[in-house]
Design an enzyme around this catalytic site. Sequence first.
Site, PDB file in Angstrom:
ATOM      1  N   CYS A 134      37.153 -13.806 -40.496  1.00 59.62           N
ATOM      2  CA  CYS A 134      36.397 -12.860 -39.667  1.00 59.62           C
ATOM      3  C   CYS A 134      36.485 -11.446 -40.248  1.00 59.62           C
ATOM      4  O   CYS A 134      37.518 -10.785 -40.123  1.00 59.62           O
ATOM      5  CB  CYS A 134      36.942 -12.882 -38.238  1.00 59.62           C
ATOM      6  N   CYS A 137      36.783  -8.691 -37.561  1.00 56.08           N
ATOM      7  CA  CYS A 137      38.126  -8.594 -36.989  1.00 56.08           C
ATOM      8  C   CYS A 137      39.099  -7.932 -37.965  1.00 56.08           C
ATOM      9  O   CYS A 137      39.909  -7.100 -37.574  1.00 56.08           O
ATOM     10  CB  CYS A 137      38.691  -9.980 -36.663  1.00 56.08           C
ATOM     11  N   ASP A 138      39.040  -8.328 -39.227  1.00 59.30           N
ATOM     12  CA  ASP A 138      40.144  -8.013 -40.145  1.00 59.30           C
ATOM     13  C   ASP A 138      39.797  -7.065 -41.287  1.00 59.30           C
ATOM     14  O   ASP A 138      40.704  -6.611 -41.993  1.00 59.30           O
ATOM     15  CB  ASP A 138      40.683  -9.326 -40.750  1.00 59.30           C
TER      16      ASP A 138
END
Length: 325
Positions: A134, A137-138
């Site tokens: 992701c 997300c990251d």
Amino acid sequence: MQKVRVLIIGSGPAGLTAALYTSRAQLSTVVITGKLLGGQIATTHEVENFPGFPDGTTGPDLVENMRQQAEKFGARFVYESVTAVDFKNGSPFHITTDSDEYLADSVIVTIGANPRKLNVPGEAEYTGRGVSYCATCDGYFFRGKDIVVVGGGDSALQEGIFLTKFANRVTIIHRRDSLRASTALQKRAFENPKISFLWNTTVEEVLPNENGVVHGVRLRDVKTGVETMRPTDGVFIFIGYDPNSAVFGDQLQTDASGYVLINDRHGTNVEGVFAAGEIHDSVFRQAITAAGDGCKAALSAINWLGAREDQLQALDEAAPAAAGV
Ligand code: NAP
């Protein structure tokens, strides 16, 4: 056999939000959590893009808070998986789990999709420690780093381009010498000075440093068979997603990739069965969009059940023992 008004299959942000809404509407609600309470978000160490947390939160904390909030209003959590469903005869629906059976007046399917795995050594061990599925997300954690992206489809290129906002260099590793991605995305990727490509190459292993954090990958040239080591700080894998719709067989209509089809009220082809989150959404895949979906599916289920309340109460009175959840 237990009787419930609402049975929720899955416990990611969609399922947990749906449970909050249906239990708060005074409907008996059971959540069959699946193997991991919280689903994919529970494996994300830091969550900085879920509104309401100015300092960020962790996936497990977010999940636990959502679970407690739903439980406060009476939702019951069952830490099992659904093994079979019978939607063919209409409501109430017969649902079988690992060790129990339920009769549910309505069902909300939030069973999600899983990113496809490479299934190479080190991938599972270092997920969250340099391996990610992701970028949204990251990506932020890879500011100024050199990273690799695996895949050759729209996701790999779109996420690879997004990751150049953070990373110093993004190398897209693809197993063939031509991309599956759209020409528009290909053009943008080829023109991006931070992106380079490694063709006809597979990742054979993810390698850590002495701190147990990703430090490199072992690569294989599929044409020559020659293996090389490549240093990298992160491995983002975008080789497709698999919706978890197999348990429904042909009872729920899906698209060719297995994503459940819904109408604009989150209803499926079966009246009384609703769907929310990644089981139907192949595009947005965010915790917050799944939560919003869960809310919408729950409101639709509440409305649908409300229109049948007299009939449901009469059935409960005819079989009071079964209705006692
Ligand atoms: P996808 O189109 O199925 O592409 C998966 C890519 O991963 C392919 O290039 C495939 O290689 C590669 N791959 C698959 N298994 C692999 C393995 N074991 N090892 C190495 N490489 C592997 O998946 P996606 O990119 O996630 O896209 C899914 C759907 O969402 C598509 O319909 C896509 O168009 C859509 N989508 C659209 C957008 C957009 O419109 N902007 C963005 C994201 C996704 P091969 O090419 O050799 O098969």
